[in-house]
Design a protein around this motif. Sequence first.
Motif, PDB file in Angstrom:
ATOM      1  N   GLY A   1       0.803  -1.209   0.000  1.00  0.00           N
ATOM      2  CA  GLY A   1       0.000   0.000   0.000  1.00  0.00           C
ATOM      3  C   GLY A   1       0.838   1.263   0.000  1.00  0.00           C
ATOM      4  N   ARG A   2       1.987   1.231  -0.672  1.00  0.00           N
ATOM      5  CA  ARG A   2       2.884   2.393  -0.687  1.00  0.00           C
ATOM      6  C   ARG A   2       3.330   2.671  -2.111  1.00  0.00           C
ATOM      7  N   GLN A   3       3.693   3.931  -2.347  1.00  0.00           N
ATOM      8  CA  GLN A   3       4.318   4.288  -3.600  1.00  0.00           C
ATOM      9  C   GLN A   3       5.774   3.796  -3.585  1.00  0.00           C
ATOM     10  N   PRO A   4       6.387   3.590  -4.773  1.00  0.00           N
ATOM     11  CA  PRO A   4       7.766   3.086  -4.810  1.00  0.00           C
ATOM     12  C   PRO A   4       8.744   3.931  -4.005  1.00  0.00           C
ATOM     13  N   GLU A   5       8.573   5.271  -4.060  1.00  0.00           N
ATOM     14  CA  GLU A   5       9.526   6.123  -3.350  1.00  0.00           C
ATOM     15  C   GLU A   5       9.420   5.987  -1.833  1.00  0.00           C
ATOM     16  N   ARG A   6       8.264   5.444  -1.345  1.00  0.00           N
ATOM     17  CA  ARG A   6       8.126   5.247   0.091  1.00  0.00           C
ATOM     18  C   ARG A   6       8.586   3.859   0.530  1.00  0.00           C
ATOM     19  N   ILE A   7       8.836   3.006  -0.425  1.00  0.00           N
ATOM     20  CA  ILE A   7       9.353   1.674  -0.085  1.00  0.00           C
ATOM     21  C   ILE A   7      10.864   1.626  -0.250  1.00  0.00           C
TER      22      ILE A   7
END
Length: 672
Positions: A51-57
Amino acid sequence: MEVAHAPAGSHPVLDALPDPFLLLRPERGAAGTIKDFICTYANGAACRLHGRQPERIVGARLLDLHPSHCAGDLFEHGLRAFELGQTVELPAPGRPGEAPGAPRGLRLFPAGGWLCCLWSGANEPADLRRRLSELERRHHLLAGHASDLVIEVDADHRILWVSESVQALLGWSPPALVGRPAMAFVHSDDRCRALRAGLGPRDRGRFEGELRIRRADDGWCWMGGSVRPAPEGSGGAWVLCLRDIQDRVTIRAELDHSQHHDAVTGLAVRRVALARIRQALDRQAGTDSMLAVLSIGVDGLTPVNDALTHAGGDQLLAFLAARIVREVGDPDQVGRGTGDEFIVLLSDLASAAEAAHLAERILATCRAPITIGGQPIDPTVSIGIATAAAAALPDELLRDASLAMRQAKARGRNCFALLDDALATEAHTRLLFAAEIQRGLVMEEFAAWFMPIVCFASGEVTGYEALARWVRPDGIEVPPGEFLPCAERRGLIDRIDRLVLRQALAALSRLPGRLTMAVNVSAATLAQPDHPQLVAEALEAAGVSPDRLHLEVTETALVTVTERIRQQMQQLAGRGIRWYVDDFGTGYSSISHLRDLPIAGLKLDRSFTCAMRAKDTRTLRLSQALVGVAEGLELDTVAEGVETIEEARLLTSQGWLHGQGWLYGKAAPLAP
């Protein structure tokens, strides 16, 4: 935070995976152990799962992505998979609100320095086998772009596959290696060790360690890593994961060398030299041969350091080390001791004469002139020789050689000396005496005694000189000429100086205000940065005016006066304290010291008074000249060692103002 990304060229393949996939790199602590894993890549399915955007992972830590699963040892499973090169399967960590069809399994496995996390919800065995086969192919793709070297070999050690990184690491192209025996690229000294550890065709063990691997230019590169059995059914027998550790091995070798060898000369350090002496003693046990140790001291190294800095002194030591090694013939027989000392070990000697003959050759070769920094130097050395039986201890043998070397220096340097047994006994006695001084200080056996100073003109006492005295519990008084030199050598003199200063000022506080007190200051105490503060505190504690205190330093101590010490002397003089030069006429000071330092008076050494007693004409004239110097500089004068009225009259006629000696009273405690 700076993040290392997935290998170039792997994104399209990973993005096409239908199942969630994360690529993690290890995060190591100061000790080199892995403390977490940081995400460097997440495919679309993984982003949807979390449930996250790539930049937050990307950049997030494994323990942050799945905090609820910490109790389930997710990190420990990942660590085991990464460090042991194994695939670990476990139930997928649940997330709040996830759909019923969410992945139910998690597969952790290493790939070229990364940890891969693959979620899967497939149920059919055939589908699972297809996915695993596809994952294995992509694993090879990742390894091909990793910085570490990955090699797959068959049971006969032939290379089946090698990662592309071999080109950058070793200079080989992968096609040139496929089909060739892997052992042909391992250094011959490392092959047996590697085979015994698990590379043998009948041995299914593991190998973790360091190997030298051949480069394309026929050089060798140290590589570290592991060798493990390949997965069953893969067609291979072994998987080698190696990384370049050449820099680490080089640094380790340099550190190991520095621990055993002196940085200036390249010779073995003292600890190694002692070990070699011990080995030589063990070898000669039961034989008639003799072993000798030479202690070689460089004469006059301190003046070289002063004139050419320590860099120049180091060059001199390096030159002399090379000459000694050349004369001895074997560098393993020569070591570096402490300071300016070299150690030479000679074994299997027929007699001490052989050691003496070598010492003469070393003396001759070391005398050759050297030019350092454009400055010509004529170096010399002094050599001590000690011989030993098999039962001797290395420390004692080296100590005996050092004692003999100091004996050679005392004889005038540039010579050698064989150990005198009496010399070792004397050194042991001095050591015990120093321990007695320390005990005496603790037990308060030392005290200040006082000798009166008298005005020649009036015959009145104008003050006292405080002198250190040591009376043992049995009533025996130890002569100052015995304990003071030993206290100076052992670094105890400053404690005696402080004790005498405190007691002298306490006594002065009880005397009439017109009287003064003279206290001796050793060179060691004079050089202490806190000396002015200690004197000021002692004056304040006793409640004595500073102008009643006279501090006495010897001529020899003045030779070592630095700019800092001069400023400290000036600081005390500014308070009203008066400085006197003690034992004047016997040291090495120059008239410039009387001009440049805050000197208020001179004390004529007792040797002049004794010579006057013998009617020595030259001494009489010199005494007259010295008092003339003092008068010209308006300095106070005190003559020591006055024992007769005739001496007092003669000194008075020459112009000396004050006197002290047995004529006026011996040193004794002052009545309270």
